[in-house]
Design a protein around this motif. Sequence first.
Motif, PDB file in Angstrom:
ATOM      1  N   ASP A 105      21.076  20.954  91.816  1.00 26.35           N
ATOM      2  CA  ASP A 105      20.108  21.931  92.319  1.00 26.35           C
ATOM      3  C   ASP A 105      20.000  21.897  93.840  1.00 26.35           C
ATOM      4  O   ASP A 105      19.990  22.939  94.506  1.00 26.35           O
ATOM      5  CB  ASP A 105      18.729  21.659  91.702  1.00 26.35           C
ATOM      6  CG  ASP A 105      18.721  21.899  90.199  1.00 26.35           C
ATOM      7  OD1 ASP A 105      19.689  22.500  89.701  1.00 26.35           O
ATOM      8  OD2 ASP A 105      17.748  21.491  89.532  1.00 26.35           O
ATOM      9  N   PRO A 112      15.691  34.281  84.219  1.00 27.73           N
ATOM     10  CA  PRO A 112      16.443  33.952  85.439  1.00 27.73           C
ATOM     11  C   PRO A 112      16.180  34.912  86.590  1.00 27.73           C
ATOM     12  O   PRO A 112      16.077  34.492  87.750  1.00 27.73           O
ATOM     13  CB  PRO A 112      17.904  34.028  84.971  1.00 27.73           C
ATOM     14  CG  PRO A 112      17.849  33.724  83.511  1.00 27.73           C
ATOM     15  CD  PRO A 112      16.569  34.330  83.033  1.00 27.73           C
ATOM     16  N   ASP A 125      28.698  42.782  88.823  1.00 25.91           N
ATOM     17  CA  ASP A 125      27.734  42.120  87.939  1.00 25.91           C
ATOM     18  C   ASP A 125      27.584  42.861  86.618  1.00 25.91           C
ATOM     19  O   ASP A 125      27.428  42.243  85.563  1.00 25.91           O
ATOM     20  CB  ASP A 125      26.350  42.046  88.606  1.00 25.91           C
ATOM     21  CG  ASP A 125      26.339  41.164  89.830  1.00 25.91           C
ATOM     22  OD1 ASP A 125      27.066  40.154  89.825  1.00 25.91           O
ATOM     23  OD2 ASP A 125      25.628  41.479  90.786  1.00 25.91           O
ATOM     24  N   LEU A 149      22.935  23.510  95.471  1.00 29.13           N
ATOM     25  CA  LEU A 149      22.884  24.970  95.378  1.00 29.13           C
ATOM     26  C   LEU A 149      21.961  25.553  96.445  1.00 29.13           C
ATOM     27  O   LEU A 149      22.290  26.552  97.097  1.00 29.13           O
ATOM     28  CB  LEU A 149      22.399  25.399  93.990  1.00 29.13           C
ATOM     29  CG  LEU A 149      23.410  25.357  92.840  1.00 29.13           C
ATOM     30  CD1 LEU A 149      22.733  25.775  91.542  1.00 29.13           C
ATOM     31  CD2 LEU A 149      24.593  26.263  93.119  1.00 29.13           C
ATOM     32  N   ARG A 176      30.897  21.721  90.305  1.00 37.16           N
ATOM     33  CA  ARG A 176      29.581  21.776  89.688  1.00 37.16           C
ATOM     34  C   ARG A 176      28.570  21.194  90.668  1.00 37.16           C
ATOM     35  O   ARG A 176      28.595  20.004  90.975  1.00 37.16           O
ATOM     36  CB  ARG A 176      29.573  20.978  88.378  1.00 37.16           C
ATOM     37  CG  ARG A 176      28.238  20.957  87.658  1.00 37.16           C
ATOM     38  CD  ARG A 176      27.879  22.320  87.109  1.00 37.16           C
ATOM     39  NE  ARG A 176      26.634  22.282  86.373  1.00 37.16           N
ATOM     40  CZ  ARG A 176      26.081  23.338  85.788  1.00 37.16           C
ATOM     41  NH1 ARG A 176      26.668  24.514  85.862  1.00 37.16           N
ATOM     42  NH2 ARG A 176      24.944  23.231  85.136  1.00 37.16           N
ATOM     43  N   THR A 224      34.297  26.710  95.629  1.00 37.04           N
ATOM     44  CA  THR A 224      33.415  27.432  94.714  1.00 37.04           C
ATOM     45  C   THR A 224      33.526  26.951  93.271  1.00 37.04           C
ATOM     46  O   THR A 224      32.805  27.427  92.414  1.00 37.04           O
ATOM     47  CB  THR A 224      33.755  28.936  94.749  1.00 37.04           C
ATOM     48  OG1 THR A 224      35.145  29.113  94.406  1.00 37.04           O
ATOM     49  CG2 THR A 224      33.518  29.517  96.117  1.00 37.04           C
ATOM     50  N   ASP A 252      24.543  35.203  93.482  1.00 40.27           N
ATOM     51  CA  ASP A 252      25.065  34.379  92.389  1.00 40.27           C
ATOM     52  C   ASP A 252      24.406  33.005  92.357  1.00 40.27           C
ATOM     53  O   ASP A 252      24.041  32.488  91.294  1.00 40.27           O
ATOM     54  CB  ASP A 252      26.578  34.215  92.545  1.00 40.27           C
ATOM     55  CG  ASP A 252      27.350  35.298  91.816  1.00 40.27           C
ATOM     56  OD1 ASP A 252      26.728  36.112  91.113  1.00 40.27           O
ATOM     57  OD2 ASP A 252      28.592  35.334  91.956  1.00 40.27           O
ATOM     58  N   LEU A 253      24.260  32.398  93.531  1.00 40.59           N
ATOM     59  CA  LEU A 253      23.655  31.069  93.601  1.00 40.59           C
ATOM     60  C   LEU A 253      22.193  31.104  93.173  1.00 40.59           C
ATOM     61  O   LEU A 253      21.719  30.211  92.452  1.00 40.59           O
ATOM     62  CB  LEU A 253      23.771  30.524  95.028  1.00 40.59           C
ATOM     63  CG  LEU A 253      25.197  30.237  95.529  1.00 40.59           C
ATOM     64  CD1 LEU A 253      25.196  29.975  97.025  1.00 40.59           C
ATOM     65  CD2 LEU A 253      25.796  29.055  94.778  1.00 40.59           C
ATOM     66  N   ARG A 307      18.606  30.559  86.287  1.00 42.44           N
ATOM     67  CA  ARG A 307      18.948  30.158  84.910  1.00 42.44           C
ATOM     68  C   ARG A 307      18.492  28.728  84.628  1.00 42.44           C
ATOM     69  O   ARG A 307      17.987  28.421  83.541  1.00 42.44           O
ATOM     70  CB  ARG A 307      20.462  30.291  84.696  1.00 42.44           C
ATOM     71  CG  ARG A 307      20.926  31.723  84.488  1.00 42.44           C
ATOM     72  CD  ARG A 307      22.375  31.785  84.083  1.00 42.44           C
ATOM     73  NE  ARG A 307      23.270  31.569  85.206  1.00 42.44           N
ATOM     74  CZ  ARG A 307      23.759  32.536  85.986  1.00 42.44           C
ATOM     75  NH1 ARG A 307      23.433  33.795  85.748  1.00 42.44           N
ATOM     76  NH2 ARG A 307      24.568  32.248  86.977  1.00 42.44           N
ATOM     77  N   ARG A 308      18.647  27.857  85.609  1.00 45.70           N
ATOM     78  CA  ARG A 308      18.238  26.461  85.415  1.00 45.70           C
ATOM     79  C   ARG A 308      16.716  26.344  85.324  1.00 45.70           C
ATOM     80  O   ARG A 308      16.197  25.594  84.496  1.00 45.70           O
ATOM     81  CB  ARG A 308      18.769  25.598  86.566  1.00 45.70           C
ATOM     82  CG  ARG A 308      20.288  25.533  86.610  1.00 45.70           C
ATOM     83  CD  ARG A 308      20.785  24.650  87.742  1.00 45.70           C
ATOM     84  NE  ARG A 308      22.235  24.715  87.872  1.00 45.70           N
ATOM     85  CZ  ARG A 308      22.956  23.984  88.716  1.00 45.70           C
ATOM     86  NH1 ARG A 308      22.346  23.113  89.508  1.00 45.70           N
ATOM     87  NH2 ARG A 308      24.262  24.113  88.777  1.00 45.70           N
ATOM     88  N   GLU A 364      21.965  31.380  89.426  1.00 43.71           N
ATOM     89  CA  GLU A 364      22.236  30.094  88.771  1.00 43.71           C
ATOM     90  C   GLU A 364      20.995  29.207  88.818  1.00 43.71           C
ATOM     91  O   GLU A 364      20.631  28.566  87.819  1.00 43.71           O
ATOM     92  CB  GLU A 364      23.419  29.404  89.431  1.00 43.71           C
ATOM     93  CG  GLU A 364      23.724  28.009  88.900  1.00 43.71           C
ATOM     94  CD  GLU A 364      24.004  27.975  87.403  1.00 43.71           C
ATOM     95  OE1 GLU A 364      23.717  26.940  86.767  1.00 43.71           O
ATOM     96  OE2 GLU A 364      24.500  28.989  86.864  1.00 43.71           O
TER      97      GLU A 364
END
Length: 643
Positions: free
Chosen positions: A232, A464, A364, A235, A229, A226, A446-447, A453-454, A450
């Motif tokens: 995309d 996001p 969260d 992920l 980095r 986990t 969570d994934l 956010r990207r 992320e």
Amino acid sequence: MRRQLRRQPAALRCRAAGTAAVPLEAARQRAELLAPEAAAEIASGVRALEAAAGRSLDVEWALARGRVAFLQARPQTRPLSSALPPGERWTRANTRDIIPDLPCAFTRAHAVAALDRAARRTARRQGVRPAPAVPMAASVHGRVVFNERVFLAVGDALGLGEPFREWVRSFAGGGGRSNEVPALDRRLFLRHPVIALKNLFWTRSAEMDARVYIASLQDARLRRETDERLDDAALVARIQTNPAIAETDRWVPLVAQLVASIAVGNMEARPLLGGLDAASLLPELMPSTSVSVSTRLVEELVAVAAVFKGWAGGASFLADAPPDAGGWEARLPDRIWGAVRGWLRAFGHRGPFETDVSWPRYRDDLRLLAKALQPLVASLETRVGTDQRRLDRFHRSETAWTGMRPAVALLQRADLRRKLRALAKRVILREELRSEVMTDYYEVRDLLLELGRRLAGAGRLDAPDDVFHLELEEVERAIAVTGYDARAAVRRELARRAAWRRIEVPNRFGTEEIDEMPARALSPGPIEGPLRGTAVSPGIAEAAVAVLRSPDEAERLPTGAVLVAPATDPGWTPLFARAAAVVVEIGGLFSHAATVAREYGLPAVANVERATDLLRDGDVVRVDGSTGVVEVISRAPRATGQA
């Protein structure tokens, strides 16, 4: 295909800042905006696309200078009655108590596909083969629904009749109200030995299968890295291979297997009581030392509240608590932060409507935890502590065992103890399995965030959280296809949700009723006589009502009130520490509400149709969890402006 003229008060026009609604003149509001030739061309094109895809589609098209262009298509998420087979009955049982009324697009699409596959696999394991063309799960006006065949298939295949169907509905939380197990003619099973034997072996292996799978989830979690980095694509791959997403064909049927084994255990235990009232007695006879993970959640939350109670600054901190763990650690004394951290480690992956990835968990946003703790800290002195509750439960159990001795022979009592111990293990395992799956589902959330956010950082989404309004296939396209307009897909989904929110979807309905649902308005109306449902946790309580439709409204539940809700999941559990009794519209004999209420010593009645519409805040009711009756003692005055 059909055409239907509607009044259109405004048109959407493109502007530099985006689209804007422009009012139409009266003559154009009901005008035929689409020529018959264009409508026919669109209908023909949609039919061709659906034939190629082999499924119903939502199709986007554009018309310019008389030419039709098809832009994109996606699996249909709002079927009309014509899209579902006629004559089918649909139910929100076992979905409404775990999935919010309007789940996000990611959850809805995944849940419908997963539940359909899992229901077919479960039916085949039981010796029944559902028709391939008949869906086992669907989305109706944004709500996830089951085909009632899921619950009734085995009984129907064995020819057990309507009494058995009614009991199964009650057990599953599908609207039935019968606590009595119907008498079964064993000769029926001899006529269908294959189905009977498959079900026997299937239910008998439930406990072992669940333990093996829970261990495999824990082992796989330890092996997953986990801290690296991920790009995309990696992920997206991690989401696709997460057990909560990739293994629904394993764990959803396993949940069904546990539920079936609980039903069989319940059926086997009741005859051992002879002529005694099994509905009220069996819950008291269940092993008093058995406590599910959902009940431990609230018991340990009460313990954390007790620690806060001993700190002079506790109430003021909770009233203005920061959302992040760092803020709590910095401001709390070490002893209190240690208690909070321990609770979050055990239960932080849980939360309101946790089966929907768009809803935050306690870990969260710690303000959710503060909101749950505030009323507990304020009322702790007047509530029964965990140790006392467990002691009271032990004494009730021992009293029940002593009271039934004259009517039940020694060997029958020994057999009953054995069966109830096994039944309690299966109930606890079902809650444990869900907690383990939710641990993995928390990783999926969570994934996705992320990725959100990207995408937002690249200007592909506005925020996001918008990623939850995309189905997984759309997330993949947003990542891989530069020209894909993810923002437009989010706007379409939000528009659909706004329309769906105005539609009332009943707990049970037929295919032919779907088209008429937009016009249905459920008004409270008078209450004639007592309300009746399924008795799921014994005891009697008389108190004022608090009607809550979401755990977000927790502050509206006074200590000692009767909690009335559509259904409950673990996000509601902290409210049980303050309630005097529980009444829900949906919930089977071993649903979340029933399990926690029994373990926590609260009277509870489930399957009370339209309870949240008929009852209102301040009504005084008498809840009898042994008979399934909710009697209205007095009505509260209507609120200003209420009909």
